[in-house]
Design an enzyme around this catalytic site. Structure first.
Site, short mmCIF file in Angstrom:
data_model
loop_
_atom_site.label_atom_id
_atom_site.label_comp_id
_atom_site.label_asym_id
_atom_site.label_seq_id
_atom_site.Cartn_x
_atom_site.Cartn_y
_atom_site.Cartn_z
N CYS A 108 9.49 1.80 3.35
CA CYS A 108 10.39 0.69 3.67
C CYS A 108 11.81 1.19 3.85
CB CYS A 108 10.35 -0.36 2.58
SG CYS A 108 10.96 0.29 1.04
N PHE B 267 0.81 -1.22 0.00
CA PHE B 267 0.00 0.00 0.00
C PHE B 267 0.84 1.27 0.00
CE2 PHE B 267 0.93 -0.12 4.57
CZ PHE B 267 1.10 1.23 4.85
N SER C 82 5.47 -6.95 3.20
CA SER C 82 6.04 -7.27 4.51
C SER C 82 6.80 -8.60 4.46
CB SER C 82 4.93 -7.32 5.55
OG SER C 82 4.02 -8.34 5.20
N GLU D 119 9.24 -4.18 12.87
CA GLU D 119 8.97 -3.05 11.98
C GLU D 119 7.62 -2.46 12.40
OE1 GLU D 119 7.78 -3.90 7.87
OE2 GLU D 119 9.05 -2.24 7.22
N LYS E 174 -1.31 -7.32 -9.14
CA LYS E 174 -2.28 -7.35 -8.02
C LYS E 174 -1.83 -6.26 -7.03
CE LYS E 174 -3.25 -8.38 -4.24
NZ LYS E 174 -3.62 -7.33 -3.25
N GLU F 218 -4.97 -3.62 -1.88
CA GLU F 218 -6.40 -3.36 -1.83
C GLU F 218 -6.73 -2.09 -1.04
OE1 GLU F 218 -4.56 -5.55 -0.42
OE2 GLU F 218 -5.37 -6.43 1.42
P1 NAD Z 1 1.64 -6.63 3.00
O1 NAD Z 1 2.69 -7.66 3.02
O2 NAD Z 1 0.56 -6.69 4.01
O3 NAD Z 1 0.88 -6.66 1.58
C1 NAD Z 1 1.59 -6.65 0.36
C2 NAD Z 1 0.75 -7.34 -0.69
O4 NAD Z 1 0.54 -8.70 -0.31
C3 NAD Z 1 -0.63 -6.72 -0.89
O5 NAD Z 1 -0.93 -6.69 -2.25
C4 NAD Z 1 -1.54 -7.66 -0.13
O6 NAD Z 1 -2.85 -7.71 -0.65
C5 NAD Z 1 -0.86 -9.00 -0.25
N1 NAD Z 1 -1.10 -9.87 0.90
C6 NAD Z 1 -1.31 -9.49 2.18
N2 NAD Z 1 -1.48 -10.56 2.97
C7 NAD Z 1 -1.37 -11.65 2.18
C8 NAD Z 1 -1.45 -13.05 2.42
N3 NAD Z 1 -1.69 -13.55 3.64
N4 NAD Z 1 -1.29 -13.88 1.38
C9 NAD Z 1 -1.04 -13.40 0.15
N5 NAD Z 1 -0.98 -12.08 -0.13
C10 NAD Z 1 -1.13 -11.21 0.87
O7 NAD Z 1 2.37 -5.21 3.01
P2 NAD Z 1 1.72 -3.76 3.15
O8 NAD Z 1 1.18 -3.58 4.51
O9 NAD Z 1 0.83 -3.48 1.98
O10 NAD Z 1 3.03 -2.87 2.92
C11 NAD Z 1 3.91 -2.54 3.95
C12 NAD Z 1 5.08 -3.48 4.00
O11 NAD Z 1 5.76 -3.48 2.75
C13 NAD Z 1 6.14 -3.08 5.01
O12 NAD Z 1 6.59 -4.23 5.66
C14 NAD Z 1 7.25 -2.46 4.16
O13 NAD Z 1 8.53 -2.50 4.72
C15 NAD Z 1 7.15 -3.32 2.96
N6 NAD Z 1 7.76 -2.66 1.80
C16 NAD Z 1 8.97 -3.11 1.40
C17 NAD Z 1 9.60 -2.50 0.33
C18 NAD Z 1 10.93 -2.98 -0.14
O14 NAD Z 1 11.34 -2.53 -1.19
N7 NAD Z 1 11.62 -3.85 0.56
C19 NAD Z 1 8.98 -1.42 -0.32
C20 NAD Z 1 7.73 -1.00 0.12
C21 NAD Z 1 7.13 -1.64 1.18
#
Ligand code: NAD
Length: 496
Positions: A280, A148, A225, A381, A172, A175
């Site tokens: 991040c 997000f 994450s 985090e 994808k 959301e």
């Molecule tokens: P998230 O992991 O909750 O979601 C990321 C994606 O995975 C979304 O599209 C979500 O719908 C999907 N998702 C969530 N739960 C899932 C599951 N159980 N099974 C399959 N798919 C699932 O992350 P977020 O809250 O949207 O974003 C924040 C996180 O992203 C932080 O941890 C941040 O550090 C990380 N991030 C990392 C980078 C990087 O380059 N390393 C860059 C941006 C964000």
């Protein structure tokens, strides 16, 4: 109420009955709904991408790069619209949203140079009158799953390079703030991208699992994450796909006693609280060496007191709200844990009220001093405007602390000692390093990626690694028959 639909074959497409709510985090109001894909919706998107691959995969480099050049112009022209759209669903302030679009644009510009980037190699006469060369070919249908916190930029880390390389792509997005990706897909359509080359399916785990298990998906890029990154990597590779999965972070900023403390204070406040800490590459731990804290912390507190928190659409705001009510509660619970664990809360953002936005998901900047490594506010985090100060006696203690953490995304050192900085960049076991730069996000022509639990897979994202990830290498050895080389020979070929 607006409904954000899937995007398949260059058209918005309805999904089934499952939907999620989208909010404006500054007001707390529900502003739209987003459709959640079923396996059937994902099948349809992948089938369309597979069909499009037949012609797009063979389209000339000139044709592919021309579409990207046109897209670049459209994104540039509509930067403000994109920024406003993402501020309204993510909450970050407009100037920050503009910066996000700019960094995405730079990857599109990089992808415009695909003719140069996708060149193979050629060796004449590897044996007498035998030549050998390599070709980089598209992987096929690629998928991207994005978080997000950068709803425009992170997808742009992926699909411009993937499609420039001749792949088709199913995205994808998160959301939580889905509208901006559909808008960008419309711009790509205007730029001349044929139908099916970029499809979008919205939704949750159902859509993600369908992509991970789909036999026609060849590669998966993920950013999000760490627990989900690990799951994506394990499930995707088990299903025979190449996967790059970027995870979470806990970025340390080391301040040596000789640093320019005004510069360090500006950097700590900007990188700690920019985008409400939902980056991040945000700085979440300040590691002060020797007596650095005594000089630095008063300067940080002075700057924090002047920060203006408000609706991201208000040009005066410097920090916006958190993305959702649930995320706000999670971050607040960490502030409570920090207090319970014995850290010193020297600035408490929980008391903040934003006038006229009482239902918004706001939390003011929080600062903890005397944080110890065993505390959960240090280990986890938090992904909010919470900065932790860990005081250590020496440079070696600072490096040890960083090395003992499970994350290794970004890191920074602030010092005026060139020798110390040089030693640090060489010693530190972290993927992206800043020297007097708090957020060292690589330019589009380098590649972005952390180490340890911040990245699963080997190739980093965008830049040359992006081109490698989205192409398969093929090596050809060719001889144009010359009668003098005829004859059966069962031996292993010798070069001559
Ligand atoms: P998230 O992991 O909750 O979601 C990321 C994606 O995975 C979304 O599209 C979500 O719908 C999907 N998702 C969530 N739960 C899932 C599951 N159980 N099974 C399959 N798919 C699932 O992350 P977020 O809250 O949207 O974003 C924040 C996180 O992203 C932080 O941890 C941040 O550090 C990380 N991030 C990392 C980078 C990087 O380059 N390393 C860059 C941006 C964000």
């Amino acid at each position: 109420m607006d409904v954000v639909k899937h995007w398949i074959d260059n058209e918005a497409v309805d999904g089934g009955d499952r939907k999620g709510d989208v909010y404006n985090p500054a007001t707390g109001e529900k502003t739209a709904q987003v459709v959640y894909a079923s396996r059937g919706d994902v099948d349809r998107a992948v089938a369309s991408a597979k069909k499009a691959l037949e012609s797009w995969g063979k389209a000339s480099l000139a044709k592919r790069s021309r579409v990207l050049f046109a897209y670049r112009e459209l994104v540039e022209r509509n930067k403000e619209t994109i920024a406003k759209m993402l501020t309204s669903e993510h909450g970050k302030v407009l100037s920050d949203a503009g910066g996000e679009v700019q960094r995405g644009l730079e990857v599109i510009e990089f992808a415009c140079g695909i003719s140069e980037l996708a060149k193979g190699e050629f060796s004449e006469n590897v044996s007498t009158e035998v030549d050998s060369y390599s070709i980089r070919q598209p992987v096929g249908v690629c998928a991207g799953i994005t978080p997000f916190n950068f709803p425009a930029m992170v997808p742009m880390w992926m699909y411009p390079i993937a499609i420039a390389c001749g792949n088709t792509f199913v995205l994808k997005p998160s959301e939580k703030d889905p509208s901006v990706t559909n808008y960008c897909a419309e711009l790509l359509k205007q730029a001349g991208l044929p139908e099916g080359v970029l499809n979008i399916v919205h939704g949750d785990k159902v859509a993600v699992d369908a992509l991970l298990e789909h036999p026609d998906v060849g590669a998966v890029s993920f950013v999000g994450s760490t627990p989900i990154a690990k799951y994506i990597y394990e499930t995707g590779t088990k299903n025979g796909k190449r996967v790059q999965a970027l995870g979470g972070a806990k970025n340390h900023m080391v301040v040596l006693p000789d640093a320019d403390m005004d510069l360090a204070a500006d950097a700590a406040v900007s990188a700690g609280y920019g985008s409400a800490g939902e980056r991040c590459m945000a700085i979440s731990v300040l590691v002060t060496v020797g007596d650095a804290a005594d000089k630095l912390l008063p300067k940080i507190r002075e700057r924090m007191a002047a920060l203006k928190v408000g609706n991201g659409l208000d040009p005066a705001s410097e920090m916006g709200p958190l993305v959702t009510k649930e995320h706000l509660s999670r971050v607040v619970s960490y502030v409570e844990k920090g207090v319970a664990e014995g850290a010193k809360l020297v600035a408490d953002g929980r008391t903040l009220k934003v006038k006229g936005h009482e239902k918004g998901f706001f939390l003011g900047p929080c600062l903890f001093d005397d944080v110890r490594p065993e505390m959960s506010i240090y280990q986890d985090e938090i992904f909010g405007p919470v900065l932790s100060v860990v005081r250590v006696p020496t440079y070696a203690d600072a490096v040890k602390l960083i090395h003992e953490h499970v994350f290794a995304n970004g890191v920074a050192i602030f010092t005026n000692d060139g020798g110390a900085a040089r030693k640090f960049q060489s010693d530190v076991q972290v993927g992206m390093v800043g020297v007097n730069v708090p957020i060292p996000v690589p330019m589009a022509y380098y590649s972005f990626g952390g180490w340890k639990k911040s990245l699963f897979g080997d190739l980093h994202i965008y830049g040359r690694d992006g081109v490698r990830f989205y192409t398969r290498n093929k090596v050809v050895i060719a001889r144009w028959p010359d009668p003098k080389f005829r004859g059966v020979n069962l031996g292993f070929p010798q070069n001559h």
